[in-house]
Write a protein that holds these residues in place. Structure first.
Motif, PDB file in Angstrom:
ATOM      1  N   VAL A 159     -20.318  -8.711  -7.792  1.00  0.00           N
ATOM      2  CA  VAL A 159     -19.822  -7.492  -8.445  1.00  0.00           C
ATOM      3  C   VAL A 159     -20.992  -6.611  -8.863  1.00  0.00           C
ATOM      4  CG1 VAL A 159     -18.460  -6.620 -10.375  1.00  0.00           C
ATOM      5  CG2 VAL A 159     -17.755  -8.707  -9.224  1.00  0.00           C
ATOM      6  N   ALA A 160     -22.063  -7.217  -9.379  1.00  0.00           N
ATOM      7  CA  ALA A 160     -23.223  -6.428  -9.798  1.00  0.00           C
ATOM      8  C   ALA A 160     -23.898  -5.760  -8.601  1.00  0.00           C
ATOM      9  CB  ALA A 160     -24.209  -7.324 -10.545  1.00  0.00           C
ATOM     10  N   ILE A 161     -23.996  -6.481  -7.475  1.00  0.00           N
ATOM     11  CA  ILE A 161     -24.588  -5.867  -6.274  1.00  0.00           C
ATOM     12  C   ILE A 161     -23.733  -4.704  -5.792  1.00  0.00           C
ATOM     13  CG2 ILE A 161     -25.168  -6.299  -3.860  1.00  0.00           C
ATOM     14  CD1 ILE A 161     -25.909  -9.142  -4.640  1.00  0.00           C
ATOM     15  N   GLY A 162     -22.421  -4.885  -5.776  1.00  0.00           N
ATOM     16  CA  GLY A 162     -21.552  -3.788  -5.341  1.00  0.00           C
ATOM     17  C   GLY A 162     -21.631  -2.586  -6.264  1.00  0.00           C
ATOM     18  N   VAL A 163     -21.668  -2.820  -7.583  1.00  0.00           N
ATOM     19  CA  VAL A 163     -21.782  -1.693  -8.521  1.00  0.00           C
ATOM     20  C   VAL A 163     -23.125  -0.997  -8.357  1.00  0.00           C
ATOM     21  CG1 VAL A 163     -21.890  -1.104 -10.967  1.00  0.00           C
ATOM     22  CG2 VAL A 163     -20.152  -2.678 -10.164  1.00  0.00           C
ATOM     23  N   GLY A 164     -24.212  -1.786  -8.135  1.00  0.00           N
ATOM     24  CA  GLY A 164     -25.523  -1.165  -7.939  1.00  0.00           C
ATOM     25  C   GLY A 164     -25.578  -0.304  -6.692  1.00  0.00           C
ATOM     26  N   VAL A 165     -25.011  -0.791  -5.580  1.00  0.00           N
ATOM     27  CA  VAL A 165     -24.994   0.010  -4.345  1.00  0.00           C
ATOM     28  C   VAL A 165     -24.154   1.263  -4.536  1.00  0.00           C
ATOM     29  CG1 VAL A 165     -24.266   0.000  -1.932  1.00  0.00           C
ATOM     30  CG2 VAL A 165     -25.424  -1.992  -2.889  1.00  0.00           C
ATOM     31  N   HIS A 166     -23.029   1.141  -5.268  1.00  0.00           N
ATOM     32  CA  HIS A 166     -22.180   2.319  -5.491  1.00  0.00           C
ATOM     33  C   HIS A 166     -22.903   3.359  -6.340  1.00  0.00           C
ATOM     34  CE1 HIS A 166     -18.609   4.714  -6.260  1.00  0.00           C
ATOM     35  NE2 HIS A 166     -18.836   4.596  -7.565  1.00  0.00           N
ATOM     36  N   ILE A 167     -23.578   2.931  -7.396  1.00  0.00           N
ATOM     37  CA  ILE A 167     -24.294   3.887  -8.251  1.00  0.00           C
ATOM     38  C   ILE A 167     -25.432   4.543  -7.476  1.00  0.00           C
ATOM     39  CG2 ILE A 167     -25.712   4.076 -10.332  1.00  0.00           C
ATOM     40  CD1 ILE A 167     -24.047   1.900 -11.592  1.00  0.00           C
ATOM     41  N   GLY A 171     -20.109   5.568 -16.388  1.00  0.00           N
ATOM     42  CA  GLY A 171     -19.781   4.737 -17.532  1.00  0.00           C
ATOM     43  C   GLY A 171     -18.777   3.654 -17.167  1.00  0.00           C
ATOM     44  N   ILE A 172     -18.537   2.777 -18.135  1.00  0.00           N
ATOM     45  CA  ILE A 172     -17.615   1.660 -17.899  1.00  0.00           C
ATOM     46  C   ILE A 172     -16.206   2.180 -17.660  1.00  0.00           C
ATOM     47  CG2 ILE A 172     -16.631  -0.429 -18.925  1.00  0.00           C
ATOM     48  CD1 ILE A 172     -19.185  -0.833 -20.441  1.00  0.00           C
ATOM     49  N   LYS A 173     -15.767   3.166 -18.425  1.00  0.00           N
ATOM     50  CA  LYS A 173     -14.422   3.721 -18.248  1.00  0.00           C
ATOM     51  C   LYS A 173     -14.278   4.364 -16.876  1.00  0.00           C
ATOM     52  CE  LYS A 173     -12.974   2.808 -22.465  1.00  0.00           C
ATOM     53  NZ  LYS A 173     -11.864   1.869 -22.742  1.00  0.00           N
ATOM     54  N   THR A 174     -15.317   5.099 -16.434  1.00  0.00           N
ATOM     55  CA  THR A 174     -15.242   5.773 -15.130  1.00  0.00           C
ATOM     56  C   THR A 174     -15.184   4.771 -13.994  1.00  0.00           C
ATOM     57  OG1 THR A 174     -16.508   7.601 -16.077  1.00  0.00           O
ATOM     58  CG2 THR A 174     -16.334   7.500 -13.683  1.00  0.00           C
ATOM     59  N   LEU A 175     -16.038   3.726 -14.043  1.00  0.00           N
ATOM     60  CA  LEU A 175     -16.030   2.721 -12.968  1.00  0.00           C
ATOM     61  C   LEU A 175     -14.755   1.895 -12.983  1.00  0.00           C
ATOM     62  CD1 LEU A 175     -19.734   1.490 -13.196  1.00  0.00           C
ATOM     63  CD2 LEU A 175     -18.753   3.064 -11.539  1.00  0.00           C
ATOM     64  N   THR A 176     -14.193   1.633 -14.153  1.00  0.00           N
ATOM     65  CA  THR A 176     -12.933   0.875 -14.220  1.00  0.00           C
ATOM     66  C   THR A 176     -11.791   1.674 -13.617  1.00  0.00           C
ATOM     67  OG1 THR A 176     -13.728  -0.200 -16.230  1.00  0.00           O
ATOM     68  CG2 THR A 176     -11.373  -0.351 -15.763  1.00  0.00           C
ATOM     69  N   ALA A 177     -11.792   3.004 -13.828  1.00  0.00           N
ATOM     70  CA  ALA A 177     -10.751   3.829 -13.210  1.00  0.00           C
ATOM     71  C   ALA A 177     -10.923   3.941 -11.704  1.00  0.00           C
ATOM     72  CB  ALA A 177     -10.766   5.230 -13.845  1.00  0.00           C
ATOM     73  N   ARG A 178     -12.149   3.729 -11.202  1.00  0.00           N
ATOM     74  CA  ARG A 178     -12.418   3.853  -9.759  1.00  0.00           C
ATOM     75  C   ARG A 178     -12.138   2.550  -9.008  1.00  0.00           C
ATOM     76  NH1 ARG A 178     -13.150   3.200  -5.247  1.00  0.00           N
ATOM     77  NH2 ARG A 178     -14.560   4.255  -3.766  1.00  0.00           N
ATOM     78  N   PHE A 179     -12.410   1.385  -9.616  1.00  0.00           N
ATOM     79  CA  PHE A 179     -12.300   0.113  -8.935  1.00  0.00           C
ATOM     80  C   PHE A 179     -11.237  -0.757  -9.608  1.00  0.00           C
ATOM     81  CE2 PHE A 179     -16.678   1.522  -8.179  1.00  0.00           C
ATOM     82  CZ  PHE A 179     -16.714   1.467  -6.787  1.00  0.00           C
ATOM     83  N   PRO A 180     -10.704  -1.749  -8.884  1.00  0.00           N
ATOM     84  CA  PRO A 180      -9.657  -2.605  -9.480  1.00  0.00           C
ATOM     85  C   PRO A 180     -10.182  -3.597 -10.509  1.00  0.00           C
ATOM     86  CG  PRO A 180     -10.180  -3.343  -7.243  1.00  0.00           C
ATOM     87  CD  PRO A 180     -10.927  -2.061  -7.453  1.00  0.00           C
ATOM     88  N   GLU A 181     -11.509  -3.816 -10.591  1.00  0.00           N
ATOM     89  CA  GLU A 181     -12.030  -4.749 -11.592  1.00  0.00           C
ATOM     90  C   GLU A 181     -11.821  -4.189 -12.997  1.00  0.00           C
ATOM     91  OE1 GLU A 181     -13.630  -5.976  -7.835  1.00  0.00           O
ATOM     92  OE2 GLU A 181     -13.526  -4.032  -8.826  1.00  0.00           O
ATOM     93  N   GLY A 182     -11.697  -5.087 -13.957  1.00  0.00           N
ATOM     94  CA  GLY A 182     -11.479  -4.680 -15.330  1.00  0.00           C
ATOM     95  C   GLY A 182     -12.779  -4.292 -16.029  1.00  0.00           C
ATOM     96  N   GLU A 183     -12.629  -3.882 -17.303  1.00  0.00           N
ATOM     97  CA  GLU A 183     -13.784  -3.445 -18.077  1.00  0.00           C
ATOM     98  C   GLU A 183     -14.755  -4.590 -18.343  1.00  0.00           C
ATOM     99  OE1 GLU A 183     -12.674  -1.461 -21.623  1.00  0.00           O
ATOM    100  OE2 GLU A 183     -11.484   0.078 -20.636  1.00  0.00           O
ATOM    101  N   VAL A 184     -14.252  -5.804 -18.475  1.00  0.00           N
ATOM    102  CA  VAL A 184     -15.137  -6.933 -18.774  1.00  0.00           C
ATOM    103  C   VAL A 184     -16.072  -7.203 -17.601  1.00  0.00           C
ATOM    104  CG1 VAL A 184     -15.199  -9.375 -19.380  1.00  0.00           C
ATOM    105  CG2 VAL A 184     -13.422  -7.930 -20.339  1.00  0.00           C
ATOM    106  N   LYS A 185     -15.535  -7.227 -16.368  1.00  0.00           N
ATOM    107  CA  LYS A 185     -16.369  -7.473 -15.197  1.00  0.00           C
ATOM    108  C   LYS A 185     -17.359  -6.331 -14.975  1.00  0.00           C
ATOM    109  CE  LYS A 185     -13.408 -10.536 -12.461  1.00  0.00           C
ATOM    110  NZ  LYS A 185     -12.753 -10.723 -11.156  1.00  0.00           N
ATOM    111  N   ILE A 186     -16.903  -5.085 -15.138  1.00  0.00           N
ATOM    112  CA  ILE A 186     -17.801  -3.943 -14.944  1.00  0.00           C
ATOM    113  C   ILE A 186     -18.925  -3.976 -15.969  1.00  0.00           C
ATOM    114  CG2 ILE A 186     -17.942  -1.435 -14.982  1.00  0.00           C
ATOM    115  CD1 ILE A 186     -16.584  -2.475 -12.511  1.00  0.00           C
ATOM    116  N   ALA A 187     -18.605  -4.277 -17.229  1.00  0.00           N
ATOM    117  CA  ALA A 187     -19.639  -4.331 -18.265  1.00  0.00           C
ATOM    118  C   ALA A 187     -20.643  -5.448 -17.989  1.00  0.00           C
ATOM    119  CB  ALA A 187     -18.989  -4.517 -19.629  1.00  0.00           C
TER     120      ALA A 187
END
Length: 342
Positions: A52-60, A70-86
Motif C-alpha cells: 500500500v505504501a509503494i502504491g501511494v508513493g507512486v501515485h503521489i 491528504g488522508i481525506k483526499t486519498l481515502t476518497a480516491r482509493f477503496p482503502e480506509g483512512e487507517v491504511k492510508i495513514a
C-alpha cells in the motif's frame, strides 16, 4: 467456435527479443510517448515498505505539483480506509520519501506543507536541488544532480627571444559555491488517536418499574418494612439502609397483596446470592420485579368448565333414520312429506 484466440498477444510475445523465460513474469515493453512517470526501483521494489505504501508513493509521484494529497483526499480516491492510508504515509515519511511540516501562514493560520522526494538517498549525499521534470514525461517534481565544472587556470606562455609585451593573465572566474538545501525542521505531530471500533452489543432494555400494590395500607407497609429489615438475619450480605427499605417497601407489599407468604418472599430474595454482593438493594429490586408471582386464582377460576348441552339422537318413526332432537318423532325429510300431504 467458442474458443477465443488472442492473436495480438501471440504476436507481442513473438516480437520479444531474446529467449522467453520458462517461468515467471514476461514483460511486453512498449515505449511511452506521453503521460508517464519515471519511478525508481528503490521505491517500486523497496524491501521494507508495504504494498500500500509503494502504491501511494507512486501515485503521489505521478501527481502535478499543488495537488492535495491528504488522508481525506486519498481515502476518497482509493477503496482503502483512512487507517491504511495513514499507515502508508507514515511508512513513506519514515523512509525519507515524504516529509510533512507545518508552516504558519498569514493571519495566524497553520497549514501542512507536503514535500515528496523521489530519491531520498540523493538528498542525503548532498548536491541535489529540486527542479520540475519535463511536461512530456511527468508533471511530478524530481531531483536532478547539477555538475558544476570549475574552469582550470589558463597557462601563461614563457617569453621567447623576441621581446613581447606580457599578456594579461585572465583571472579565474569565481565559481559560486553550491547552496545546500536546508532541511525543513520537523514539527512534532500530535499523536494519532487510537481507532476505536463500535462495540457490537445488544441494545439495553429499559429497566422495569418496581411493582406497587393497588392500595398500600399501613398494615402492608409495616409487614413489608419488617420483612426487609429482617433479611440480614438470614443473609449477612443483605444489610439495607433506611432509604433502601423505604424504596423497596411497595415491591414487597405487592407480593403480600398477591397472597405470597413471608417465607416464600424471604426464600426468593435470599436464595443463591452472588459473592461478593456489591449492591444488595439493586439485587432485591431486580428480584422483586422479575419474580413477581401472579395473583391467586379464585374459586370460580379453578372450577371445571361446564360442557355445552348435547342434543340426543332419536330414531325417525317413518324411515328409521337417526336424527338429533330432544323429543321422539320424525326426521326433517319425513316431516316435509307429511306437511305436503296435509
Amino acid at each position: 467456435m467458442d474458443t477465443q484466440h488472442d492473436n495480438a498477444l501471440a504476436h507481442a510475445l513473438a516480437a520479444i527479443p531474446g529467449p522467453v523465460p520458462p517461468s515467471g513474469v514476461i514483460h511486453v515493453v512498449i515505449p511511452h510517448t506521453s503521460r508517464f512517470t519515471v519511478v525508481g526501483n528503490h521505491l517500486a521494489q523497496h524491501a521494507e515498505l508495504s504494498l500500500v505504501a509503494i502504491g501511494v508513493g507512486v501515485h503521489i509521484q505521478s501527481l502535478p505539483a499543488g495537488t492535495e494529497v491528504g488522508i481525506k483526499t486519498l481515502t476518497a480516491r482509493f477503496p482503502e480506509g483512512e487507517v491504511k492510508i495513514a499507515c502508508a504515509l507514515r511508512e513513506l515519511e519514515a523512509h525519507g520519501y515524504l516529509r510533512r511540516t507545518r508552516v504558519r501562514l498569514t493571519k495566524g493560520r497553520v497549514a501542512t506543507r507536503t514535500v515528496f522526494c523521489n530519491q531520498p538517498g540523493a538528498v542525503l549525499r548532498g548536491g541535489v536541488v529540486p527542479v520540475a521534470g519535463p511536461a512530456v514525461r511527468s508533471a511530478a517534481p524530481t531531483l536532478v544532480r547539477e555538475h558544476i565544472r570549475v574552469p582550470e587556470p589558463v597557462a601563461v606562455p614563457e617569453p621567447t627571444a623576441v621581446p613581447e609585451e606580457p599578456r594579461p593573465v585572465p583571472e579565474p572566474v569565481p565559481v559560486p559555491e553550491p547552496v545546500p538545501v536546508p532541511e525543513p525542521v520537523p514539527v512534532p505531530e500530535a499523536a494519532h488517536p487510537p481507532v476505536r471500533l463500535p462495540l457490537r452489543t445488544a441494545p439495553t432494555q429499559p429497566r422495569r418499574p418496581l411493582p406497587h400494590p393497588q392500595a398500600l395500607t399501613p398494615e402492608l407497609r409495616q409487614a413489608a418494612s419488617a420483612l426487609l429489615a429482617d433479611l440480614r438475619r438470614h443473609a449477612e450480605e443483605l444489610v439495607l439502609s433506611e432509604e433502601a427499605v423505604e424504596e423497596l417497601v411497595p415491591g414487597v407489599a405487592a407480593w403480600l397483596e398477591r397472597d405470597a407468604t413471608t417465607d416464600a418472599i424471604r426464600r426468593a430474595l435470599t436464595a443463591d446470592l452472588p459473592k461478593p454482593l456489591r449492591h444488595p438493594a439493586r439485587l432485591l429490586r431486580h428480584r422483586l420485579t422479575a419474580l413477581l408471582p401472579p395473583p391467586l386464582p379464585g374459586v370460580h377460576d379453578l372450577a371445571a368448565p361446564r360442557r355445552a348441552p348435547v342434543t340426543p339422537f332419536q330414531t325417525c318413526d317413518g324411515c328409521e333414520r337417526a336424527f338429533r332432537s330432544h323429543e321422539p318423532g320424525h326426521c326433517r325429510d319425513c316431516r316435509a312429506q307429511y306437511w305436503e300431504a296435509a
